[in-house]
Design a protein around this motif. Structure first.
Motif, PDB file in Angstrom:
ATOM      1  N   GLY B 189       0.802  -1.229   0.000  1.00  0.00           N
ATOM      2  CA  GLY B 189       0.000   0.000   0.000  1.00  0.00           C
ATOM      3  C   GLY B 189       0.834   1.278   0.000  1.00  0.00           C
ATOM      4  O   GLY B 189       2.061   1.242  -0.146  1.00  0.00           O
ATOM      5  N   ALA B 190       0.157   2.410   0.196  1.00  0.00           N
ATOM      6  CA  ALA B 190       0.810   3.718   0.068  1.00  0.00           C
ATOM      7  C   ALA B 190       1.767   4.018   1.230  1.00  0.00           C
ATOM      8  O   ALA B 190       2.713   4.784   1.071  1.00  0.00           O
ATOM      9  CB  ALA B 190      -0.250   4.809  -0.018  1.00  0.00           C
ATOM     10  N   TYR B 191       1.507   3.439   2.398  1.00  0.00           N
ATOM     11  CA  TYR B 191       2.347   3.732   3.566  1.00  0.00           C
ATOM     12  C   TYR B 191       3.156   2.499   3.970  1.00  0.00           C
ATOM     13  O   TYR B 191       2.712   1.363   3.777  1.00  0.00           O
ATOM     14  CB  TYR B 191       1.480   4.104   4.766  1.00  0.00           C
ATOM     15  N   SER B 192       4.307   2.737   4.601  1.00  0.00           N
ATOM     16  CA  SER B 192       5.061   1.617   5.174  1.00  0.00           C
ATOM     17  C   SER B 192       4.356   1.179   6.458  1.00  0.00           C
ATOM     18  O   SER B 192       3.525   1.918   7.001  1.00  0.00           O
ATOM     19  CB  SER B 192       6.486   2.068   5.509  1.00  0.00           C
ATOM     20  N   ALA B 193       4.710  -0.009   6.947  1.00  0.00           N
ATOM     21  CA  ALA B 193       4.107  -0.498   8.191  1.00  0.00           C
ATOM     22  C   ALA B 193       4.331   0.514   9.317  1.00  0.00           C
ATOM     23  O   ALA B 193       3.404   0.846  10.061  1.00  0.00           O
ATOM     24  CB  ALA B 193       4.686  -1.859   8.563  1.00  0.00           C
ATOM     25  N   ASP B 194       5.558   1.039   9.426  1.00  0.00           N
ATOM     26  CA  ASP B 194       5.859   1.976  10.517  1.00  0.00           C
ATOM     27  C   ASP B 194       5.012   3.248  10.432  1.00  0.00           C
ATOM     28  O   ASP B 194       4.580   3.783  11.445  1.00  0.00           O
ATOM     29  CB  ASP B 194       7.350   2.351  10.510  1.00  0.00           C
ATOM     30  N   GLN B 195       4.800   3.731   9.209  1.00  0.00           N
ATOM     31  CA  GLN B 195       3.969   4.935   9.033  1.00  0.00           C
ATOM     32  C   GLN B 195       2.520   4.668   9.463  1.00  0.00           C
ATOM     33  O   GLN B 195       1.901   5.492  10.149  1.00  0.00           O
ATOM     34  CB  GLN B 195       3.999   5.387   7.568  1.00  0.00           C
ATOM     35  N   ILE B 196       2.010   3.527   9.057  1.00  0.00           N
ATOM     36  CA  ILE B 196       0.617   3.178   9.416  1.00  0.00           C
ATOM     37  C   ILE B 196       0.502   3.019  10.933  1.00  0.00           C
ATOM     38  O   ILE B 196      -0.448   3.507  11.554  1.00  0.00           O
ATOM     39  CB  ILE B 196       0.204   1.847   8.751  1.00  0.00           C
TER      40      ILE B 196
END
Lengths: 216, 216
Positions: B189-196
């Protein structure tokens, strides 16, 4: 066949009971309810139709008069939960209330689903066991619910009622926190389901951080 | 048996590879990883050891050299996820950081678990399929994690860092919202795991309601 009613006759002193169709429906509902609770307590795979029949004091052939197999029961439980949720969300939408009130309504509808047997079943039992067609239809209904949450969050942000956020992430945070009720809520606990749902809803809306005194 | 090292000799031009035990461990890890991803995509019951063996290009008897059966794989996946989470939570506790920072750390640790194969397995696959002893041990570890969240929330409330709340409900809201990542997060998806995970954490800490301007 029912007799044709006589317009001028007094009511019969033998009260009319539920119709055969109503009786059948009530019995099918009883099968679904018992099965859902067994799925939730023991797991779907560990529950047999023999267990369900034994719990209802009927033979397995009798059970087959109401349901075809275990998968059909699971589909019916999940569909009932999803359909009820969609109906209630639609009712809130038609009420003409503002988006933040609607979001609050929908969070309650979701929380109620997550604390009742069919909804618990929907959340706890994976849909991988179902035939592709049914799985597809259930996932369509789930997407519709998720989409409604996203739209409501988006509308609230646009009207400045919610802080700027990604509506997709926010919708999943809300649904996740409320879905988890299906894993931990105990009806015999200190709070009623409605009290717990309201607490969860307020935590999600307001966050947990302490606010500076002047903003309270 | 390894040869005794010679203290003054130059290093061997034939570099030493991993030991037999390390090779065995690496192969067992590969089995667990492939199996976890199959459980997550197809469901635990729909995955057979034949599927796992075929995916690894080995025979089923070879697989049995590393794992006893499917349940043992599931237990190992779940235990690994829980043990890693407990270790990381303990590390945060020892860091001497304040309770709000620790809560933030633990939310990240939890979110990371929920976006990785073993943790997804832990959340998606029910533990009802496991033998009672293993189930009990896994539930003990889960309770320990929940207890740590409750204690951290309680400490934060006591220090006025979090608004007054029921730590039990709050801990479940946090864990539920983050657990749900295992159902919807897409690594592509658009975000990395850390960002989410950070977005989810901020939503939970701050809530979604817009704040009055003077409190921002």
């Amino acid at each position: 066949m029912n007799a044709k009613p006589l317009s001028s006759a007094p009511p019969s002193p033998w009260p009319q009971g539920p119709s055969r169709a109503e009786q059948r429906q009530a019995k099918r509902d009883a099968v679904l309810n018992v099965a859902a609770q067994m799925f939730n307590e023991r797991g779907f795979h560990a529950t047999s139709l023999d267990d369900v029949a034994a719990h209802l004091n009927v033979s397995k052939p009798t059970l087959y008069y109401y349901v075809k197999n275990k998968e059909e029961i699971l589909i019916a439980c999940m569909e009932t939960a999803l359909a009820l949720m969609l109906d209630n969300m639609e009712e809130s939408r038609r009420s003409g209330r503002g988006p933040l009130e609607q979001l609050h309504d929908c969070m309650h509808v979701y929380g109620q689903m997550a604390t009742q047997p069919f909804g618990i079943c929907l959340i706890r039992v994976g849909d991988e066991v179902l035939p592709p067609d049914s799985r597809k239809e259930l996932r369509r209904m789930k997407s519709e619910i998720n989409l409604q949450f996203r739209h409501l969050v988006g509308d609230c942000v646009q009207q400045g009622l919610l802080a700027p956020c990604d509506p997709t992430v926010t919708a999943f945070v809300i649904q996740g926190a409320l879905s988890w009720l299906a894993r931990w809520y105990q009806p015999t606990g200190a709070y009623s389901a409605d009290q717990i749902i309201e607490q969860c809803t307020q935590l999600l809306l307001q966050g947990v951080l302490a606010r500076p005194a002047h903003s309270q």
